[in-house]
Design a protein around this motif. Structure first.
Motif, PDB file in Angstrom:
ATOM      1  N   ALA A  66       1.376  24.367  -3.597  1.00 45.54           N
ATOM      2  CA  ALA A  66       1.741  23.966  -4.957  1.00 45.54           C
ATOM      3  C   ALA A  66       0.824  24.659  -5.950  1.00 45.54           C
ATOM      4  CB  ALA A  66       1.617  22.449  -5.109  1.00 45.54           C
ATOM      5  N   ASN A  85       6.307  23.043  -6.755  1.00 43.69           N
ATOM      6  CA  ASN A  85       6.012  22.367  -5.501  1.00 43.69           C
ATOM      7  C   ASN A  85       7.319  22.163  -4.746  1.00 43.69           C
ATOM      8  OD1 ASN A  85       5.404  20.590  -3.428  1.00 43.69           O
ATOM      9  ND2 ASN A  85       3.937  19.417  -4.647  1.00 43.69           N
ATOM     10  N   GLN A  87       7.930  20.646  -2.129  1.00 47.65           N
ATOM     11  CA  GLN A  87       8.066  19.275  -1.617  1.00 47.65           C
ATOM     12  C   GLN A  87       8.688  18.352  -2.664  1.00 47.65           C
ATOM     13  OE1 GLN A  87       7.461  18.411   1.589  1.00 47.65           O
ATOM     14  NE2 GLN A  87       7.080  20.592   1.881  1.00 47.65           N
ATOM     15  N   GLU A  88       8.616  18.766  -3.930  1.00 47.19           N
ATOM     16  CA  GLU A  88       9.204  17.988  -5.019  1.00 47.19           C
ATOM     17  C   GLU A  88      10.491  18.626  -5.545  1.00 47.19           C
ATOM     18  OE1 GLU A  88       6.290  17.043  -8.005  1.00 47.19           O
ATOM     19  OE2 GLU A  88       4.882  16.283  -6.507  1.00 47.19           O
ATOM     20  N   GLU A 107      -3.132  23.550  -3.951  1.00 44.44           N
ATOM     21  CA  GLU A 107      -3.251  23.255  -2.523  1.00 44.44           C
ATOM     22  C   GLU A 107      -3.701  24.488  -1.762  1.00 44.44           C
ATOM     23  OE1 GLU A 107       0.288  21.637  -0.740  1.00 44.44           O
ATOM     24  OE2 GLU A 107       0.559  20.173  -2.338  1.00 44.44           O
ATOM     25  N   THR A 110      -1.462  27.883  -0.328  1.00 47.79           N
ATOM     26  CA  THR A 110      -0.301  28.145  -1.181  1.00 47.79           C
ATOM     27  C   THR A 110       0.087  29.616  -1.052  1.00 47.79           C
ATOM     28  OG1 THR A 110      -0.809  26.372  -2.746  1.00 47.79           O
ATOM     29  CG2 THR A 110       0.515  28.209  -3.581  1.00 47.79           C
TER      30      THR A 110
END
Length: 129
Positions: A66, A85, A87-88, A107, A110
């Motif tokens: 991210a 991100n 994951q989002e 993170e 990345t």
């Protein structure tokens, strides 16, 4: 060339041990290529100063990890922030030609796929803050 977890792990390992805390893997054949395509592994703490590309736009797609991408106005103030991100459900950003921008890695590990028009043009002093 297959882009897989092993490739991303290897590139991130190189980024962690590099002085700049980032590492590229170029897919284009050279600086003169009309399309500059690369993976860019970025670690927390890497410094990407405000800069712009006057001759091309730029696109980032986050493969893992991210980061925040910041757009800046002509005075250097943040004018927009994009949290990327996967994951989002937010995968990338297209940066218009000439747009001042910078980023912050959130993170470890990345990795982004980055694309710009070529040929490669090094940033000069007036394009970096």
């Amino acid at each position: 060339m297959l882009i897989d977890e092993n490739m991303l792990d290897t590139l991130s390992g190189k980024a962690r041990t590099s002085e700049r805390l980032r590492m590229n893997l170029n897919f284009h054949s050279g600086a003169e290529s009309k399309s500059q395509r690369l993976l860019n592994a970025l670690e927390v703490g890497t410094v990407v100063p405000q800069h712009r590309h006057r001759a091309t736009g730029e696109t980032y797609i986050v493969l893992r990890g991210a980061l925040n991408v910041f757009f800046h106005d002509e005075q250097g103030e943040i004018s927009a922030t994009f949290l990327l991100n996967p994951q989002e459900g937010v995968y990338g950003v297209d940066i218009p030609q000439g747009q001042w921008h910078s980023l912050e890695v959130l993170e470890q590990g990345t990795t982004i796929f980055e694309v710009k028009d070529g040929p490669y043009t090094p940033l000069c002093g007036e394009d970096i803050r």
